[in-house]
Write a protein that holds these residues in place. Sequence first.
Motif, PDB file in Angstrom:
ATOM      1  N   GLY A  72       0.834  -1.195   0.000  1.00 57.17           N
ATOM      2  CA  GLY A  72       0.000   0.000   0.000  1.00 57.17           C
ATOM      3  C   GLY A  72       0.871   1.248   0.000  1.00 57.17           C
ATOM      4  N   ARG A  73       0.604   2.155   0.948  1.00 60.49           N
ATOM      5  CA  ARG A  73       1.398   3.368   1.086  1.00 60.49           C
ATOM      6  C   ARG A  73       2.527   3.191   2.086  1.00 60.49           C
ATOM      7  N   SER A  74       2.861   1.971   2.401  1.00 58.78           N
ATOM      8  CA  SER A  74       3.901   1.735   3.391  1.00 58.78           C
ATOM      9  C   SER A  74       5.067   0.945   2.802  1.00 58.78           C
ATOM     10  N   ILE A  75       6.216   1.125   3.431  1.00 58.44           N
ATOM     11  CA  ILE A  75       7.403   0.339   3.133  1.00 58.44           C
ATOM     12  C   ILE A  75       7.624  -0.591   4.315  1.00 58.44           C
ATOM     13  N   ARG A  76       7.723  -1.880   4.063  1.00 58.83           N
ATOM     14  CA  ARG A  76       7.901  -2.862   5.129  1.00 58.83           C
ATOM     15  C   ARG A  76       9.362  -3.299   5.177  1.00 58.83           C
ATOM     16  N   VAL A  77      10.006  -2.973   6.294  1.00 60.40           N
ATOM     17  CA  VAL A  77      11.408  -3.321   6.503  1.00 60.40           C
ATOM     18  C   VAL A  77      11.455  -4.468   7.508  1.00 60.40           C
ATOM     19  N   SER A  78      12.027  -5.601   7.114  1.00 63.44           N
ATOM     20  CA  SER A  78      11.975  -6.781   7.981  1.00 63.44           C
ATOM     21  C   SER A  78      13.337  -7.476   8.036  1.00 63.44           C
ATOM     22  N   PRO A  79      14.142  -7.123   9.045  1.00 64.60           N
ATOM     23  CA  PRO A  79      15.485  -7.677   9.186  1.00 64.60           C
ATOM     24  C   PRO A  79      15.505  -8.989   9.956  1.00 64.60           C
ATOM     25  N   HIS A  80      16.676  -9.601   9.972  1.00 64.23           N
ATOM     26  CA  HIS A  80      16.891 -10.822  10.760  1.00 64.23           C
ATOM     27  C   HIS A  80      18.362 -10.867  11.157  1.00 64.23           C
ATOM     28  N   VAL A  81      18.782 -11.988  11.706  1.00 65.05           N
ATOM     29  CA  VAL A  81      20.148 -12.075  12.226  1.00 65.05           C
ATOM     30  C   VAL A  81      21.205 -12.146  11.138  1.00 65.05           C
ATOM     31  N   TYR A  82      20.812 -12.279   9.868  1.00 67.22           N
ATOM     32  CA  TYR A  82      21.776 -12.229   8.774  1.00 67.22           C
ATOM     33  C   TYR A  82      22.071 -10.789   8.379  1.00 67.22           C
ATOM     34  N   ASN A  83      21.354  -9.830   8.965  1.00 59.02           N
ATOM     35  CA  ASN A  83      21.600  -8.419   8.683  1.00 59.02           C
ATOM     36  C   ASN A  83      22.564  -7.807   9.696  1.00 59.02           C
ATOM     37  N   THR A  84      23.164  -6.674   9.281  1.00 53.70           N
ATOM     38  CA  THR A  84      24.047  -5.906  10.154  1.00 53.70           C
ATOM     39  C   THR A  84      23.636  -4.443  10.100  1.00 53.70           C
ATOM     40  N   ASN A  85      24.285  -3.626  10.929  1.00 54.02           N
ATOM     41  CA  ASN A  85      24.012  -2.183  10.923  1.00 54.02           C
ATOM     42  C   ASN A  85      24.247  -1.588   9.540  1.00 54.02           C
ATOM     43  N   TYR A  86      25.171  -2.160   8.805  1.00 56.15           N
ATOM     44  CA  TYR A  86      25.494  -1.666   7.473  1.00 56.15           C
ATOM     45  C   TYR A  86      24.277  -1.746   6.547  1.00 56.15           C
ATOM     46  N   ASP A  87      23.464  -2.792   6.678  1.00 60.88           N
ATOM     47  CA  ASP A  87      22.263  -2.933   5.849  1.00 60.88           C
ATOM     48  C   ASP A  87      21.256  -1.827   6.148  1.00 60.88           C
ATOM     49  N   VAL A  88      21.046  -1.545   7.427  1.00 58.40           N
ATOM     50  CA  VAL A  88      20.096  -0.498   7.811  1.00 58.40           C
ATOM     51  C   VAL A  88      20.610   0.871   7.382  1.00 58.40           C
ATOM     52  N   GLU A  89      21.913   1.096   7.530  1.00 60.08           N
ATOM     53  CA  GLU A  89      22.503   2.370   7.112  1.00 60.08           C
ATOM     54  C   GLU A  89      22.337   2.572   5.604  1.00 60.08           C
ATOM     55  N   ALA A  90      22.503   1.504   4.850  1.00 58.08           N
ATOM     56  CA  ALA A  90      22.350   1.599   3.393  1.00 58.08           C
ATOM     57  C   ALA A  90      20.916   1.963   3.036  1.00 58.08           C
ATOM     58  N   PHE A  91      19.948   1.343   3.728  1.00 61.00           N
ATOM     59  CA  PHE A  91      18.539   1.666   3.490  1.00 61.00           C
ATOM     60  C   PHE A  91      18.260   3.125   3.819  1.00 61.00           C
ATOM     61  N   LEU A  92      18.721   3.592   4.971  1.00 61.56           N
ATOM     62  CA  LEU A  92      18.427   4.959   5.411  1.00 61.56           C
ATOM     63  C   LEU A  92      19.064   5.996   4.491  1.00 61.56           C
ATOM     64  N   ALA A  93      20.219   5.687   3.939  1.00 64.35           N
ATOM     65  CA  ALA A  93      20.880   6.629   3.036  1.00 64.35           C
ATOM     66  C   ALA A  93      20.010   6.923   1.818  1.00 64.35           C
ATOM     67  N   ILE A  94      19.399   5.888   1.267  1.00 65.75           N
ATOM     68  CA  ILE A  94      18.526   6.078   0.101  1.00 65.75           C
ATOM     69  C   ILE A  94      17.170   6.634   0.533  1.00 65.75           C
ATOM     70  N   PHE A  95      16.628   6.116   1.621  1.00 65.74           N
ATOM     71  CA  PHE A  95      15.321   6.557   2.107  1.00 65.74           C
ATOM     72  C   PHE A  95      15.299   8.059   2.370  1.00 65.74           C
ATOM     73  N   GLN A  96      16.337   8.575   3.006  1.00 68.64           N
ATOM     74  CA  GLN A  96      16.356   9.999   3.371  1.00 68.64           C
ATOM     75  C   GLN A  96      16.493  10.897   2.151  1.00 68.64           C
ATOM     76  N   LYS A  97      17.037  10.389   1.050  1.00 65.77           N
ATOM     77  CA  LYS A  97      17.122  11.154  -0.181  1.00 65.77           C
ATOM     78  C   LYS A  97      15.733  11.468  -0.737  1.00 65.77           C
ATOM     79  N   HIS A  98      14.766  10.619  -0.432  1.00 69.97           N
ATOM     80  CA  HIS A  98      13.425  10.759  -0.994  1.00 69.97           C
ATOM     81  C   HIS A  98      12.468  11.518  -0.064  1.00 69.97           C
ATOM     82  N   LEU A  99      12.936  11.880   1.097  1.00 68.55           N
ATOM     83  CA  LEU A  99      12.058  12.601   2.032  1.00 68.55           C
ATOM     84  C   LEU A  99      11.831  14.024   1.546  1.00 68.55           C
ATOM     85  N   PRO A 100      10.620  14.575   1.730  1.00 64.44           N
ATOM     86  CA  PRO A 100      10.347  15.938   1.288  1.00 64.44           C
ATOM     87  C   PRO A 100      11.160  16.965   2.084  1.00 64.44           C
TER      88      PRO A 100
END
Length: 383
Positions: free
Chosen positions: A355-383
Amino acid sequence: MIDQKHLFELPEDIHYLNGAYMSPNLISVRAAGTAAVQRKSNPLTIQESDFFEPAEELKSLFGKLINGSAAQIAVIPSASYGLMSAISNVSCGKGQHALVVSEEFPSAHLTLQRWCNENNAELKVLFPSKERQGRTEKWNDQIIEAINKDTALLVMSSVHWMDGTLFNLEAIGAKCRETDTIFIVDGTQSVGALPMDVAQFNIDALICAGYKWLMGPYSSGLAYYSERFNIGKPIEESWMNRNDASDFSTLTKYPEEYSPGAGRYNVGEFSNFITLPMLKAAIEQILEWKPENIQQYCKQLMQPLFTCLEVNGIPAEKPENIASHLVGIYLPEQIDIERLITDLKLHKIYVSARGRSIRVSPHVYNTNYDVEAFLAIFQKHLP
């Protein structure tokens, strides 16, 4: 708990934050599947006991995960199969109704709608507050208040599959027990990553597909049915679900008595010689990790995400009201969700759009680097 990336085979250059869509295989799960495929090359290695004993071992493991009796667990091929087995065995009195939360997963909603049509019963949908902050408590209160003596059954997910809303299963289950309402829970999006206790929560049926947080293969799953279902009618009449089925010399005596407990609800050919060893290996690993540790690990990973939402003024529920392994971000109207998803994929970052949401669903195979990579792109699209 530290990251467990070394137990998986995810490509090093991707950021897979999409466990709610499908889990990647553990190396041990892939190895179990490979060995199982190879085994059938010589059918003589498959004994008559293999039709039953591995399934019993799997049920015992799942019972430990959810605090349920292995005798009350069935092997199922999908959540929809397990839901149909449970819902179709609920009786409906005159004037009774059914409850479901809004935007519930289609398999649950559609199965319940069919039950209502067949029983001339009303299906009442429980909608949350439009406000993002504080809506979890209000929604839980609304669900509990809606349950009464005329409620035949309540069907809902353990956490909302779109945004990770944490439902108060213990309080809801207590109200269901008080009103003699059948409480059916789809645990597909939490069991394995979030602690579950069918006894503590008074759950009558817990249905779980195996390919998400149970980390098993597709077309596999497990379901718990309380003793209330022990005299129910199964979907099919498999020879394997009858008493003494393991005695191959007496099959044509056609016994009428079903296997004890929830045995009647096993899918035909439940001893699947490929998927069962894979699901068994997955649940063994989950039990070693422990769901509470997985949840705590994901909570630490997702903290920067909640900080980002707060700093940028994006309305969001409090972190303690959201499952840490499944977080839905409801986007401002100014954000083009298709462009955002395209940009994320371009940078090999994988999440789901719902819908109008983005679903972020991590697990133990993820690291802080994965979340940082997501936030870097996500924040580029913020108004």
